[in-house]
Design a protein around this motif. Structure first.
Motif, PDB file in Angstrom:
ATOM      1  N   ASP A  25     -34.741 -26.297 -11.434  1.00  0.00           N
ATOM      2  CA  ASP A  25     -34.051 -26.532 -10.301  1.00  0.00           C
ATOM      3  C   ASP A  25     -33.141 -27.450 -10.506  1.00  0.00           C
ATOM      4  O   ASP A  25     -32.052 -27.352  -9.529  1.00  0.00           O
ATOM      5  CB  ASP A  25     -35.224 -27.346  -9.673  1.00  0.00           C
ATOM      6  CG  ASP A  25     -36.408 -26.345  -9.150  1.00  0.00           C
ATOM      7  OD1 ASP A  25     -36.252 -25.152  -9.065  1.00  0.00           O
ATOM      8  OD2 ASP A  25     -37.276 -26.839  -8.560  1.00  0.00           O
ATOM      9  N   ASN A  26     -33.033 -28.497 -11.357  1.00  0.00           N
ATOM     10  CA  ASN A  26     -31.872 -29.482 -11.642  1.00  0.00           C
ATOM     11  C   ASN A  26     -30.777 -28.788 -12.226  1.00  0.00           C
ATOM     12  O   ASN A  26     -29.674 -29.015 -11.803  1.00  0.00           O
ATOM     13  CB  ASN A  26     -32.195 -30.543 -12.424  1.00  0.00           C
ATOM     14  CG  ASN A  26     -33.440 -31.512 -11.947  1.00  0.00           C
ATOM     15  OD1 ASN A  26     -33.545 -31.842 -10.888  1.00  0.00           O
ATOM     16  ND2 ASN A  26     -33.928 -32.252 -12.871  1.00  0.00           N
ATOM     17  N   SER A  31     -25.331 -26.645 -10.926  1.00  0.00           N
ATOM     18  CA  SER A  31     -24.505 -25.554 -10.953  1.00  0.00           C
ATOM     19  C   SER A  31     -23.860 -25.342  -9.256  1.00  0.00           C
ATOM     20  O   SER A  31     -22.627 -25.192  -9.261  1.00  0.00           O
ATOM     21  CB  SER A  31     -25.160 -24.301 -11.192  1.00  0.00           C
ATOM     22  OG  SER A  31     -25.481 -24.315 -12.277  1.00  0.00           O
ATOM     23  N   THR A  32     -24.857 -25.635  -8.383  1.00  0.00           N
ATOM     24  CA  THR A  32     -24.279 -25.610  -6.986  1.00  0.00           C
ATOM     25  C   THR A  32     -23.426 -26.719  -6.587  1.00  0.00           C
ATOM     26  O   THR A  32     -22.423 -26.480  -6.013  1.00  0.00           O
ATOM     27  CB  THR A  32     -25.465 -25.620  -6.254  1.00  0.00           C
ATOM     28  OG1 THR A  32     -26.502 -24.486  -6.228  1.00  0.00           O
ATOM     29  CG2 THR A  32     -25.154 -25.522  -4.556  1.00  0.00           C
ATOM     30  N   GLN A  36     -19.509 -26.213  -5.644  1.00  0.00           N
ATOM     31  CA  GLN A  36     -18.827 -26.649  -4.498  1.00  0.00           C
ATOM     32  C   GLN A  36     -17.486 -27.403  -4.602  1.00  0.00           C
ATOM     33  O   GLN A  36     -16.626 -27.427  -4.050  1.00  0.00           O
ATOM     34  CB  GLN A  36     -19.862 -27.340  -3.591  1.00  0.00           C
ATOM     35  CG  GLN A  36     -19.631 -27.673  -2.065  1.00  0.00           C
ATOM     36  CD  GLN A  36     -19.209 -26.589  -1.353  1.00  0.00           C
ATOM     37  OE1 GLN A  36     -19.923 -25.605  -1.078  1.00  0.00           O
ATOM     38  NE2 GLN A  36     -17.849 -26.525  -0.708  1.00  0.00           N
ATOM     39  N   ASN A  37     -17.713 -28.389  -5.685  1.00  0.00           N
ATOM     40  CA  ASN A  37     -16.458 -28.994  -6.135  1.00  0.00           C
ATOM     41  C   ASN A  37     -15.282 -28.172  -6.350  1.00  0.00           C
ATOM     42  O   ASN A  37     -14.302 -28.352  -5.876  1.00  0.00           O
ATOM     43  CB  ASN A  37     -16.935 -30.067  -7.215  1.00  0.00           C
ATOM     44  CG  ASN A  37     -17.903 -31.298  -6.900  1.00  0.00           C
ATOM     45  OD1 ASN A  37     -17.893 -31.558  -5.730  1.00  0.00           O
ATOM     46  ND2 ASN A  37     -18.274 -31.979  -7.905  1.00  0.00           N
ATOM     47  N   GLU A  38     -15.536 -27.124  -7.059  1.00  0.00           N
ATOM     48  CA  GLU A  38     -14.567 -26.165  -7.439  1.00  0.00           C
ATOM     49  C   GLU A  38     -13.910 -25.337  -6.306  1.00  0.00           C
ATOM     50  O   GLU A  38     -12.797 -25.485  -5.876  1.00  0.00           O
ATOM     51  CB  GLU A  38     -14.823 -25.265  -8.530  1.00  0.00           C
ATOM     52  CG  GLU A  38     -15.317 -25.906  -9.645  1.00  0.00           C
ATOM     53  CD  GLU A  38     -14.114 -26.557 -10.560  1.00  0.00           C
ATOM     54  OE1 GLU A  38     -12.943 -25.971 -10.393  1.00  0.00           O
ATOM     55  OE2 GLU A  38     -14.264 -27.677 -10.824  1.00  0.00           O
ATOM     56  N   LYS A  39     -14.727 -25.176  -5.293  1.00  0.00           N
ATOM     57  CA  LYS A  39     -14.274 -24.603  -4.082  1.00  0.00           C
ATOM     58  C   LYS A  39     -13.414 -25.606  -3.206  1.00  0.00           C
ATOM     59  O   LYS A  39     -12.511 -25.298  -2.545  1.00  0.00           O
ATOM     60  CB  LYS A  39     -15.682 -24.249  -3.398  1.00  0.00           C
ATOM     61  CG  LYS A  39     -15.390 -23.550  -2.174  1.00  0.00           C
ATOM     62  CD  LYS A  39     -16.452 -23.032  -1.284  1.00  0.00           C
ATOM     63  CE  LYS A  39     -16.205 -22.447  -0.095  1.00  0.00           C
ATOM     64  NZ  LYS A  39     -17.487 -21.869   0.601  1.00  0.00           N
ATOM     65  N   ALA A 104      -9.439 -34.014  -8.790  1.00  0.00           N
ATOM     66  CA  ALA A 104     -11.076 -34.171  -9.249  1.00  0.00           C
ATOM     67  C   ALA A 104     -11.502 -33.929  -8.045  1.00  0.00           C
ATOM     68  O   ALA A 104     -11.137 -34.320  -6.627  1.00  0.00           O
ATOM     69  CB  ALA A 104     -11.268 -35.550  -9.799  1.00  0.00           C
ATOM     70  N   ALA A 105     -12.816 -33.796  -7.787  1.00  0.00           N
ATOM     71  CA  ALA A 105     -13.854 -33.589  -6.772  1.00  0.00           C
ATOM     72  C   ALA A 105     -15.139 -34.325  -7.020  1.00  0.00           C
ATOM     73  O   ALA A 105     -15.712 -34.410  -8.159  1.00  0.00           O
ATOM     74  CB  ALA A 105     -14.039 -32.138  -6.263  1.00  0.00           C
ATOM     75  N   ASP A 106     -15.540 -34.981  -5.668  1.00  0.00           N
ATOM     76  CA  ASP A 106     -16.878 -35.580  -5.797  1.00  0.00           C
ATOM     77  C   ASP A 106     -17.422 -35.237  -4.533  1.00  0.00           C
ATOM     78  O   ASP A 106     -17.103 -36.194  -3.653  1.00  0.00           O
ATOM     79  CB  ASP A 106     -16.793 -36.997  -6.014  1.00  0.00           C
ATOM     80  CG  ASP A 106     -17.989 -37.885  -6.318  1.00  0.00           C
ATOM     81  OD1 ASP A 106     -19.230 -37.185  -6.531  1.00  0.00           O
ATOM     82  OD2 ASP A 106     -18.101 -39.176  -6.299  1.00  0.00           O
ATOM     83  N   GLY A 107     -18.341 -34.422  -4.530  1.00  0.00           N
ATOM     84  CA  GLY A 107     -18.868 -34.345  -3.316  1.00  0.00           C
ATOM     85  C   GLY A 107     -17.927 -33.600  -2.291  1.00  0.00           C
ATOM     86  O   GLY A 107     -17.064 -32.579  -2.643  1.00  0.00           O
TER      87      GLY A 107
END
Length: 158
Positions: A25-26, A31-32, A36-39, A104-107
Motif C-alpha cells: 500500500d505504501n 507511486s501515485t 501526480q508530481n510528474e503530471k 521540482a514538485a511537492d504535492g
C-alpha cells in the motif's frame, strides 16, 4: 476447541501477511504521489513554454483556472487579467525556448527556476511557484533577480 485453533491460526496468518500488504500500500501510494508530481510538473512546463516561449495566448485557458490567484502585485487575479497582461508584456517578442534550470514538485506545488534574458542582453534569474488543482494552475508566486556582472562568491546563480 477446533474453532479456537482456526481463529488463532487465522490471526497468525493475517499478522504475517499484514506488513507485506502495508508495504505494498505504501509503495502504491508513493507511486501515485510521484506520478501526480510528474503530471503537475508537465502541466506547468507546458504552460510556460506555450505562453512565454511560443507566445500562444489562445491556449492559456487550457492551463489556468478562471479563478487563478496571482501574488505578483503588478498583475490582477483571474485568468482573463493574466491573458490581457501577458499579451501586453510580450507584444512583438520573438518565440523562444524557455531556459528551465530546475523544476521540482511537492504535492500541489511546482517550483520552476528559469534563466531569462533582459531586453538589454543581461540575465535575470526567475523562480515561479505554481499551485495546481484538478489539472489547472490555480495560484502563482514569483521572484526575479538580476544576475550581477560580479559576485562576492564563485558560485553561479544557475
Amino acid at each position: 476447541m477446533k474453532l479456537i485453533r482456526y481463529v488463532a491460526l487465522g490471526a497468525i496468518l493475517w499478522s504475517c501477511s499484514s506488513p507485506k500488504q502495508k508495504e505494498s500500500d505504501n509503495s502504491s501510494s508513493a507511486s501515485t504521489i510521484i506520478a501526480q508530481n510528474e503530471k503537475n510538473k508537465k502541466l506547468v512546463l507546458d504552460f510556460y513554454q506555450s505562453t512565454f516561449g511560443d507566445k500562444n495566448f489562445d491556449k492559456i485557458d487550457q492551463y489556468l483556472a478562471p479563478e487563478y490567484i496571482q501574488h505578483n502585485p503588478k498583475v490582477a487575479d483571474g485568468a482573463e487579467a493574466f491573458k490581457k497582461g501577458v499579451q501586453e508584456w510580450l507584444k512583438g517578442a520573438p518565440k523562444t525556448k524557455i531556459d528551465v534550470q530546475h523544476v521540482a514538485a511537492d504535492g500541489d506545488l511546482v517550483f520552476v527556476h528559469l534563466k531569462n534574458k533582459r531586453p538589454d542582453g543581461g540575465l535575470k534569474s526567475t523562480i515561479d511557484i505554481f499551485r495546481v488543482k484538478d489539472n489547472k494552475i490555480v495560484e502563482h508566486w514569483d521572484v526575479h533577480q538580476d544576475v550581477p556582472e560580479k559576485s562576492a562568491n564563485p558560485h553561479p546563480m544557475f
